[in-house]
Structures are given as C-alpha cells and as structure tokens.
Design a protein around this motif. Structure first.
Motif, PDB file in Angstrom:
ATOM      1  N   THR A 415     -22.708 100.985  64.154  1.00 12.63           N
ATOM      2  CA  THR A 415     -22.294 100.440  62.849  1.00 12.63           C
ATOM      3  C   THR A 415     -21.161 101.298  62.271  1.00 12.63           C
ATOM      4  O   THR A 415     -20.250 100.767  61.653  1.00 12.63           O
ATOM      5  CB  THR A 415     -23.474 100.336  61.844  1.00 12.63           C
ATOM      6  OG1 THR A 415     -24.150 101.579  61.767  1.00 12.63           O
ATOM      7  CG2 THR A 415     -24.438  99.226  62.205  1.00 12.63           C
ATOM      8  N   CYS A 468     -22.279 101.862  55.707  1.00 15.13           N
ATOM      9  CA  CYS A 468     -23.234 101.271  56.648  1.00 15.13           C
ATOM     10  C   CYS A 468     -24.531 102.056  56.709  1.00 15.13           C
ATOM     11  O   CYS A 468     -24.581 103.235  56.366  1.00 15.13           O
ATOM     12  CB  CYS A 468     -22.627 101.200  58.045  1.00 15.13           C
ATOM     13  SG  CYS A 468     -22.376 102.807  58.804  1.00 15.13           S
ATOM     14  N   LEU A 473     -24.022  96.551  57.544  1.00 14.22           N
ATOM     15  CA  LEU A 473     -22.721  96.989  57.036  1.00 14.22           C
ATOM     16  C   LEU A 473     -22.604  96.547  55.586  1.00 14.22           C
ATOM     17  O   LEU A 473     -23.175  95.530  55.200  1.00 14.22           O
ATOM     18  CB  LEU A 473     -21.593  96.357  57.847  1.00 14.22           C
ATOM     19  CG  LEU A 473     -21.629  96.539  59.370  1.00 14.22           C
ATOM     20  CD1 LEU A 473     -20.494  95.753  60.021  1.00 14.22           C
ATOM     21  CD2 LEU A 473     -21.509  98.022  59.732  1.00 14.22           C
TER      22      LEU A 473
END
Ligand code: SAH
Ligand code: F3S
Length: 484
Positions: A415, A468, A473
């Motif tokens: 992420t 994130c 996110l």
C-alpha cells in the motif's frame, strides 16, 4: 414471540440477499449464501428461477415462506456454521410450521440424503447443478415429501438464466464463466461438490454483460473455480475437448481470447476475474491484460504452500520454481500488477522447513494481500482418505499466525507504494467508517477512501493517494478519469 424476535434480530452470518420485488409475486424467499463468490452468484440464479415461481426475496425471516441456505463445505468450520444456523431455523419453524427449509450448494452435494436424516428441519436438498429442478422439488415438498436432487451435470452452466442482481452495489457484478474443477488438489472438496469442469458459451457471457452494461454496471468479475482453464468448444466437459470435432477445436475460445473479447466489446467496463490457477495461467492472459486498460491489474493466484514436497502432496501440478518463474514473468510484463494468495498452514506432513519455504516464497512475491487458513481435513478427499492429518492444531495455528503477520507486513509495503500517486478509482459506495467519504478500488483491487465532494456512485475518479494502512488507501479526488 420473544424467542422469535431474538432469532430474527441476530446478525445473519451468511450473506442474506437484498430484496427484489416483482409485484405479481405473492410468496417470500429468504436466501442466504455462505462461502465463495460463486455461491453468491448461484443464489442470484436461484432467485431468478424462483421469481418465475412467484417468489420475491425478503430479508425478514419472519415473513419467509421458504428459507434457502446456499452452503459451503470447504472447511469444517463452514459446515459447523451452517448446522448452527439450522438450529435457529428450527426454532422459527416451530412458530411457523408451514415455512419450508432448503439446503443448496456444496454441503447439499456432499451430504446428500444424509442431510435429510441428520437435520430433521430440512425439507429440500439441492446440489449446485440441479437448481433448475427446484420448482419441481418444491411441489414434492408441498405434497409432504422430502425432496432431493444432487445430480451433477456435464453441461449445466445456467448460461440462459439471467441472475437477479440481489447481491450488488449496482456498480459491480459477477458473471460465471466456468463451473466445476478438474484439478483434484488432494485437500479440496470442490471437485466432489461442484463436479467436472465445463465452460459457458461466450455468446451468453457477452449477452449477460451487455445486460449489466445497459443497467449501468461498471465493473464485471468473471467467475470460476479455475478461470484460466476456460475453454469453449461448443459445450461439454473440458476433459472431452480432445474428442470434439476438428471444427469445434479450431474455433475454440480460451480464457485469453474471452478476456480480449470482453475488453474490446465493452471498452468502458472494468473487468476482473477470479480464481486463477498457476498451472493453467498462460502468458497470453498477461499480455491481454497489458494490452487493455479496462482489464484490472490484479490476479488472485493461490499457491497454498512454498514447499515442493507439500505442493506435490497437494497435487498442485507445479513446483515452487515454476510458480516463482510465472510470478517473475508477470512482474516483467506488468510491473504494477497486484497479486494475492491463498495459503494452507499445517497440511499433512508439513515440517518446520516446509513452513519456512512458504514464508520465503511470500518474501519473494510480497503479495498485496492474502487469505490464509489452517488445514481442515475434508471427508472423501484424497488427503482425507490417505494422508495423516499429523500437524498438531497448536502448531497449525502458530504457523498460520506467522503467515498472517508476514502478509500484513507485505500488505503495508504494497500500500505504501501507492503513496503520492494519482490512481483511477471506481466509486462503489459510502465508506463504512465515515459517511462523508466514498469507498472504491483502484485497478490493483486496493480499497481507497476519499471525501465525497460532488462525485457519485459509479463514477470513475482520479484520486491522489495521501495516506495508507496495510488494508486501505486514503486520498483526495483530483477530477474525473478519462473513462468516465
Ligand atoms: N479455485 C477455487 C479454490 C476454492 S477453495 C477458487 O475459486 O477460489 C479456496 C481456498 O480455500 C483454497 O485456495 C485453499 O487455500 C482453501 N482450502 C481449500 N480446501 C481447504 C482445506 N481442506 N483446508 C483448509 N483450506 C482449504
Ligand atoms: Fe480446489 Fe484445487 Fe480446484 S483448490 S477448486 S481442486 S484448483
């Protein structure tokens, strides 16, 4: 009555489908699904078949004339959950004796008439290939007989049944393209409960997608136990392909071609697919994904173990090295590809070294996310019959935890790679945690939340990623994307 309210108030563990209303219908169906997405989609097929029999779906148990549970057999726990739920229905049936209860799906197929013997509340048992027979079976039930059909089919794909979209946010939907599985992984009950592999006519797939597009759906997930093995040559079992006529063989459509067909026919629609099997995934599929912006850059690529001896015992048809070569090739062709895994901790004979091999394979791939399970012996499978379930439960659990911990680390790493980037997101609905935020997914299937502003559900929006967690996110929209 108190008792009834208590039962009804309890959160449904399976997914109870949303209501569909046809004003001509007078009867009420409560249908809930356990397990995989294929089951969710099958329930929509069943709702469509029963719509024609006068049933609307309901989410209120107390008004149901018919309760159907679409069940899962994949692990013991899935079956225990269904059994517990049946006890609850027992209590409701005592209050409303005319209500009928049916069991569909993998448990129905696995247990067959035993279900009727063991669970007195059950009136109807229907396997995954026999849903067209439900109207006839219901007649039997209403004449006071137990009814069962668990015959598996060589042909059935429900290609002509248009599912009632009960289970959808109105933006993304599932379309089944294959049924059954021929792979015979030694731990897996699916080939026994869902039968042999067969593919659906591409024409009926395209027609169903067209219907969805007309209704403003924006994302379609092509579903199958093993989508990469998709092969249409006029119908019938995949294993009979070689026996098909030369014309049928020459005009056959494989998965890469089907994807190509979908992506070009519907350039504004996003396509996903699940599940992929490493041994059946061709690089043609990866090149097709690379060619089309509307095919999402995400593959669920279960491996189950990183150890060659365990892969062999599982009958997985590929080695650790072959799997890693495939992964490396995927990243070479599409560097931003997201991958996810399924892993089993503590399969029969798994040593500490085998477990370390799984961890090191994960280190190599750094999956975006994963689904990890302790091994659960399934009756009737090769492992269930021939192998010793010899890893102590405590060890299985500890190994599972190690897999989960490592996956969390990798998920966060993945992420973090999105931070600062602007990514196209399809808005699917309101974020659960914050009413003021939309929730959607980028091409990699990562969930992203951002302030709603003037955007709407179903919009394709460019979102700048600013923060994130390992799972989500967070960002801010910077405008509509080209696709909108
Ligand atoms: N190809 C299928 C796989 C279905 S099973 C699909 O469409 O996803 C989903 C996952 O459940 C498998 O990948 C495996 O990791 C897990 N699983 C299957 N049988 C299991 C068992 N006996 N014990 C534990 N996990 C199992
Ligand atoms: Fe099961 Fe293996 Fe098929 S996990 S669904 S037998 S690919």
């Amino acid at each position: 009555m108190k008792q009834l309210e208590k039962i009804i108030d309890e959160r449904v563990q399976g997914k109870a489908l949303m209501t569909q209303q046809n004003t001509a219908n007078t009867k009420k169906l409560f249908i809930e699904s356990y397990g995989c997405q294929m089951n969710m989609n099958d329930s929509e097929i069943v709702a469509s078949i029963l719509d024609k029999e006068g049933y609307n779906t309901t989410q209120k148990l107390e008004e149901a004339d018919l309760i159907l549970m679409n069940t899962c057999s994949i692990r013991e726990k899935a079956e225990t959950t269904v059994r517990k739920r049946l006890q609850k229905y027992n209590a409701i049936k005592k209050i409303n004796p005319s209500m009928k209860v049916g069991v569909l799906g993998c448990m129905a197929e696995r247990l067959k008439e035993k279900f009727l013997e063991e669970e007195k509340i059950v009136d109807l048992v229907v396997g995954p290939d026999a849903y067209r027979d439900i109207p006839n079976l219901l007649k039997e039930v209403h004449q006071g007989r137990d009814a069962i059909n668990v015959i598996l089919s060589k042909e059935e794909t429900y290609g002509d049944v248009s599912p009632v979209r009960l289970n959808s946010n109105g933006v993304s939907a599932f379309v089944s393209i294959t049924r059954g599985c021929d792979n015979m992984c030694t731990f897996c009950v699916v080939p026994f409960t869902r039968g042999r592999e067969r593919s659906r006519d591409p024409k009926s797939i395209i027609e169903e997608i067209q219907e969805m597009v007309n209704k403003n759906f924006k994302e379609i997930t092509l579903l199958g136990q093993n989508v990469d093995s998709y092969l249409w040559f006029g119908g019938g079992l995949k294993k009979d392909f070689k026996k098909a006529s030369e014309i049928a063989q020459a005009s056959a459509v494989n998965f890469a071609q089907l994807l190509e067909l979908c992506a070009t026919e519907f350039p504004k629609t996003r396509f996903r697919f699940s599940t992929s099997n490493p041994q059946d995934m061709s690089l043609d599929v990866i090149h097709t994904i690379a060619k089309h912006n509307n095919i999402c850059k995400y593959i669920h690529l279960p491996v189950q173990s990183g150890s060659n001896s365990i892969l062999k015992a599982m009958n997985r048809q590929h080695t650790r090295e072959e799997y890693l070569e495939l992964v490396d090739n995927i990243f070479k062709i599409i560097p931003e590809m997201a991958l996810s895994q399924d892993m089993i901790a503590g399969f029969c004979g798994e040593t500490e070294e085998d477990h370390q091999d799984t961890l090191s394979l994960m280190e190599h791939v750094k999956y975006d996310f994963g689904f990890m399970f302790v091994y659960s012996e399934r009756p009737g499978t090769l492992a269930g019959r021939k192998m010793d379930d010899d890893v102590p439960f405590e060890t299985k659990k500890r190994r599972l935890q190690e897999l989960i911990d490592l996956q969390l680390k990798h998920s966060l790493y993945r992420t973090q790679q999105h931070l600062g980037k602007v990514e196209e997101v399809l808005i699917e609905g309101t974020s659960k945690k914050d009413q003021q935020q939309w929730k959607g997914r980028n091409t990699q299937n990562t969930v992203i939340v951002f302030p709603k502003e003037h955007y709407n559900i179903g919009d394709f929006v460019n979102v700048k990623v600013e923060d994130c967690t390992s799972a989500t996110l967070k960002g801010i929209a910077v405008g509509y994307s080209e696709n909108n």
